[in-house]
Design an enzyme around this catalytic site. Sequence first.
Site, short mmCIF file in Angstrom:
data_model
loop_
_atom_site.label_atom_id
_atom_site.label_comp_id
_atom_site.label_asym_id
_atom_site.label_seq_id
_atom_site.Cartn_x
_atom_site.Cartn_y
_atom_site.Cartn_z
N ASP A 1 -9.03 -5.06 -6.05
CA ASP A 1 -8.55 -4.10 -4.97
C ASP A 1 -8.97 -2.81 -5.48
O ASP A 1 -9.05 -2.10 -6.61
CB ASP A 1 -6.89 -3.89 -5.07
CG ASP A 1 -6.44 -2.79 -4.23
OD1 ASP A 1 -7.20 -2.32 -3.55
OD2 ASP A 1 -5.19 -2.77 -4.13
N HIS B 1 -6.69 -6.18 -2.17
CA HIS B 1 -5.58 -5.08 -1.89
C HIS B 1 -4.23 -5.91 -1.18
O HIS B 1 -3.08 -5.35 -1.15
CB HIS B 1 -6.04 -4.17 -0.83
CG HIS B 1 -5.10 -2.89 -0.40
ND1 HIS B 1 -4.76 -2.09 -1.48
CD2 HIS B 1 -4.78 -2.43 0.92
CE1 HIS B 1 -3.83 -1.17 -0.92
NE2 HIS B 1 -3.96 -1.37 0.21
N SER C 1 0.92 -1.21 0.06
CA SER C 1 0.10 -0.01 0.18
C SER C 1 1.20 1.45 0.08
O SER C 1 1.76 1.45 -0.71
CB SER C 1 -0.66 -0.09 1.24
OG SER C 1 -2.02 0.89 1.03
#
Length: 294
Positions: free
Chosen positions: A245, A274, A106
């Site tokens: 995602d 994700h 991320s």
Amino acid sequence: MLHPVPLQAQANKVEGIIQADQFRLRYSVEGEGQPALVIGSATYYARAFSQNLRKHLKLVFLDHRGFAAFDGKVDTTDFTLEKIVTDMERARQQLQLGKIVVIGHSGHSYMALEYAKTYPEQVTHVVMIGIAPNLSLEGEKLIEQTWHESVDPERKKVMEDNLRRLTDAELAELSPGEAFNQAYVRSGPRAWYDPHFDASYLWEGVELNMDMFNYMWGGVFRRIDITQGLADFHKPVFLALGRYDYLVPPAYTWEPLRPHFKDLSMRIFEKSGHTPQLEQPELFDQELLQWLAR
């Protein structure tokens, strides 16, 4: 040079603290093989990577300042990307890791890449997971457009149910860090291939410094230009993305940036959101280890 303070030692596992200014950065070293520094929360990310991967890599899970306890007062000058990168190098030196694979998931992907640009002589490979080129307002519009146009009604229904079970008003009554954690869990249909997946256990015991997250994710990462410094950057980069995602802009936003990288390998995981390293661990490990051995 300061030396890390061991908190716990087990077979093939060592935990401790790196002191970085007034911040106490926890770390956990697990596994064997080439050292791989995973930047983020040492607690969260130790839960997100497989035990199998620990048979092939010495995984070093390291807090950044957004997850660390600290003394005194802090402000945004304590949370710059440059200071995060310096902390990572401090940890590498104190733990005597030598050359490392650097891994970010991320927004932490930007930290991993920036570290590699700053200390290329200390890095063999860069791994970026679940991220777009930036987190701009334009990207947020693309996320919502993709959600509106591409997501099946069942997934949207689960999201609507989650919003009813835990309202924004109820979140507002929680501490900022707990509200962030609960909001993330609530957004499961946007974050995971399985829209019913409960990510609560990943956040148990994880504390956040929300001033840092607001500053970095709400400011720095909105404006970041990761092409800066790539002209002279030659380290291989592995980019792992999940097909489901909906927390970051779509994978196609990477296309204009491909020519800026000398060596970029992109892999889209078809049954992941994700966090493909947790959602498809066998395939993720296989793809990553094959790429590292290339």
